[in-house]
Design a protein around this motif. Structure first.
Motif, mmCIF file in Angstrom:
data_model
loop_
_atom_site.group_PDB
_atom_site.id
_atom_site.type_symbol
_atom_site.label_atom_id
_atom_site.label_comp_id
_atom_site.label_asym_id
_atom_site.label_seq_id
_atom_site.Cartn_x
_atom_site.Cartn_y
_atom_site.Cartn_z
ATOM 1 N N VAL A 119 -11.788 -10.490 26.820
ATOM 2 C CA VAL A 119 -12.546 -9.408 27.461
ATOM 3 C C VAL A 119 -12.004 -8.056 27.005
ATOM 4 C CG1 VAL A 119 -13.028 -8.267 29.668
ATOM 5 C CG2 VAL A 119 -13.276 -10.744 29.462
ATOM 6 N N TRP A 120 -10.695 -7.888 27.097
ATOM 7 C CA TRP A 120 -10.096 -6.589 26.769
ATOM 8 C C TRP A 120 -10.370 -6.192 25.318
ATOM 9 C CZ3 TRP A 120 -8.804 -2.750 29.644
ATOM 10 C CH2 TRP A 120 -8.041 -1.702 29.126
ATOM 11 N N ALA A 121 -10.486 -7.165 24.427
ATOM 12 C CA ALA A 121 -10.770 -6.878 23.023
ATOM 13 C C ALA A 121 -12.127 -6.208 22.835
ATOM 14 C CB ALA A 121 -10.704 -8.163 22.208
ATOM 15 N N LEU A 122 -13.023 -6.367 23.819
ATOM 16 C CA LEU A 122 -14.376 -5.794 23.723
ATOM 17 C C LEU A 122 -14.554 -4.535 24.565
ATOM 18 C CD1 LEU A 122 -16.458 -9.107 24.002
ATOM 19 C CD2 LEU A 122 -15.773 -7.904 21.920
ATOM 20 N N VAL A 123 -13.541 -4.166 25.340
ATOM 21 C CA VAL A 123 -13.684 -3.053 26.286
ATOM 22 C C VAL A 123 -13.755 -1.707 25.580
ATOM 23 C CG1 VAL A 123 -12.448 -1.753 28.075
ATOM 24 C CG2 VAL A 123 -12.708 -4.238 28.276
ATOM 25 N N GLY A 124 -12.927 -1.493 24.561
ATOM 26 C CA GLY A 124 -12.853 -0.189 23.913
ATOM 27 C C GLY A 124 -11.882 0.728 24.639
ATOM 28 N N THR A 125 -11.891 1.996 24.272
ATOM 29 C CA THR A 125 -10.969 2.979 24.850
ATOM 30 C C THR A 125 -11.741 3.979 25.698
ATOM 31 O OG1 THR A 125 -9.480 2.792 22.948
ATOM 32 C CG2 THR A 125 -9.233 4.742 24.351
ATOM 33 N N TYR A 126 -11.317 4.147 26.916
ATOM 34 C CA TYR A 126 -11.995 5.078 27.819
ATOM 35 C C TYR A 126 -11.888 6.508 27.277
ATOM 36 C CZ TYR A 126 -13.251 7.638 32.050
ATOM 37 O OH TYR A 126 -13.843 8.495 32.947
ATOM 38 N N GLU A 127 -12.982 7.244 27.338
ATOM 39 C CA GLU A 127 -13.071 8.562 26.714
ATOM 40 C C GLU A 127 -12.071 9.579 27.259
ATOM 41 O OE1 GLU A 127 -17.066 9.839 27.473
ATOM 42 O OE2 GLU A 127 -16.917 9.441 29.620
ATOM 43 N N GLU A 128 -11.573 9.386 28.472
ATOM 44 C CA GLU A 128 -10.615 10.323 29.051
ATOM 45 C C GLU A 128 -9.199 9.738 29.153
ATOM 46 O OE1 GLU A 128 -11.989 12.964 32.249
ATOM 47 O OE2 GLU A 128 -13.802 11.739 32.328
ATOM 48 N N ASP A 129 -9.000 8.607 28.531
ATOM 49 C CA ASP A 129 -7.707 7.940 28.639
ATOM 50 C C ASP A 129 -6.556 8.804 28.104
ATOM 51 O OD1 ASP A 129 -6.186 5.267 29.025
ATOM 52 O OD2 ASP A 129 -5.696 5.845 26.965
ATOM 53 N N ASN A 130 -6.826 9.613 27.067
ATOM 54 C CA ASN A 130 -5.746 10.408 26.465
ATOM 55 C C ASN A 130 -5.271 11.551 27.358
ATOM 56 O OD1 ASN A 130 -7.902 12.150 26.282
ATOM 57 N ND2 ASN A 130 -7.814 12.416 24.053
#
Length: 434
Positions: A391-402
């Protein structure tokens, strides 16, 4: 739909009466619709009073030439007392289709001869659209029941439905959320915004997800003993609930997938020129649906449903975390995070019971919270990144994570986190949409 012990009797009586009428009602589409409606082979579907409304349409059209005029037919037919509160759309149409067209591509129904009316399953999206746009707790509670959403919420099933019922405390766990949120007083949700959010997301997301998975399991698991055509009918119903109608697609999980895909940079080219991009998750789910009923395809769809609600949980915990940091009202964003997390909570708990307990505690709408140096977001991200690697491999990176740097080693629990001062983020939050 919510009282299966009564269904076989109702369907049997309807089928007997339909056999009397059928020789006179010669409209080919009407015959297919009534045959499917009163089928004892395929599972019944219902939402937004579709079955009553489409039947009423065909009966009116049948009686008008018999009685001379539409008004004369209406007078002769009279009004059904039990349907006094039902308003049918004037442009209601059947679901005798062979494809559902979306920006992700076309879903090709498994029953290809056009005999499987999926109108009642498509109408789920119309029911959601109707209910979430109402004002007032009484109106919402009444419509929740009259559109069959309550029945679907309490329908239950096997496998996944049992797992969620056991986790959440009973088969009525979703309708219990709606009951709580529509209370005149004593609700767990302290603001009108939080109530509206939890109602909307429970209806559009939680109930739809459970109903879709129930249909998928009947179609995809050999142990259920369905015939090939029964599997196809369940599969088509699951797809119809996922994609919805053109007019109400914004009230589906399909729409949720596109929203979260944008937030996590998981968008790809769409299939319709003026519709823009579509989420990769929607492409994945469409491909699995088009590959037909099987346990492997069912698992692919469920995996991608988990992706959607992993993304949604992470986003709204971030927003909740930011509300705590800025001192803004956090009840709405926490309510949304709570509902979205409820759709994956049993899976998370099975992998990380301690992590689940932490997340469930700070998403509890009845508990107060402090900023705690971004603990809520960082803990959620840490738990969700490990509960299912596929699942996590398909989630991507949240746009505000940085904007948040999580520590390499988190505090053991919220109780040991630094809650003495607000956390610092790198930039002010940009405007966001639901």
């Amino acid at each position: 739909i919510g009282a299966p012990e009564d269904l076989i009797k109702i369907i049997g009586e309807g089928q007997a009466l339909w056999r009397i009428l059928k020789p006179w009602l010669t409209d080919a589409d009407a015959r297919k619709v009534f045959d499917r409606m009163f089928s004892t082979v395929y599972t019944p579907q219902a939402a937004n009073n579709y079955n009553y409304c489409i039947a009423n349409e065909y009966i009116d059209n049948f009686l008008a030439p018999v009685m001379g005029t539409a008004s004369a037919a209406a007078t002769a037919l009279g009004n059904l007392e039990e349907a006094a509160g039902v308003t049918c759309a004037s442009d209601i149409d059947h679901g005798l289709v062979t494809t559902i067209t979306t920006n992700a591509g076309d879903y090709n129904l498994q029953i290809t001869d056009g005999s499987n009316d999926i109108g009642a399953a498509l109408a789920y999206s119309e029911a959601v659209k109707k209910v979430v746009n109402l004002d007032g707790s009484t109106e919402i509670a009444t419509a929740f029941e009259s559109t069959s959403l309550k029945g679907l919420a309490e329908r239950g099933g096997e496998g996944t439905a049992d797992m969620f019922a056991n986790h959440h405390g009973g088969a009525n766990w979703m309708s219990a959320i709606i009951t709580d949120a529509t209370k005149a007083s004593g609700s767990s949700y302290s603001t009108a915004g939080a109530k509206a959010d939890v109602i909307h997301k429970t209806i559009q997301d939680s109930i739809a997800m459970q109903s879709i998975i129930t249909d998928l399991e009947r179609a995809g698991l050999a142990e259920n003993g369905e015939t090939a055509n029964q599997k196809k009918a369940y599969w088509d119903s699951a797809a119809a609930k996922y994609f919805g109608t053109d007019a109400a697609r914004s009230s589906t999980i399909y729409a949720r997938a596109d929203k979260r895909g944008k937030n996590f940079d998981q968008m790809v080219a769409g299939s319709i020129a003026d519709k823009g991009e579509v989420s990769q998750v929607n492409k994945n789910i469409l491909a699995a649906f088009n590959s037909g009923p099987s346990e492997a395809n069912m698992n692919t769809i469920i995996k991608n449903l988990k992706v959607i609600y992993t993304q949604a949980t992470l986003r709204y915990v971030f927003k909740f975390n930011q509300d705590l940091t800025s001192g803004d009202d956090s009840t709405g964003n926490r309510a949304e995070a709570f509902v979205f997390y409820s759709n994956i909570a049993p899976y998370v708990k099975a992998s990380d019971a301690t992590g689940h307990t932490e997340i469930a505690a700070f998403l509890d709408p009845a508990q107060g919270q402090a900023p705690c140096n971004n603990y809520h977001y960082c803990k959620t991200k840490a738990v969700l990144s490990t509960y299912d690697a596929t699942v996590w491999a398909l989630v991507g990176t949240y746009e505000e994570d940085n904007r948040i740097t999580c520590p390499t080693t988190l505090p053991a629990s919220l109780a040991s986190a630094d809650c003495s001062s607000p956390a610092i983020t790198t930039s002010p939050p940009p405007p966001s949409t639901a």
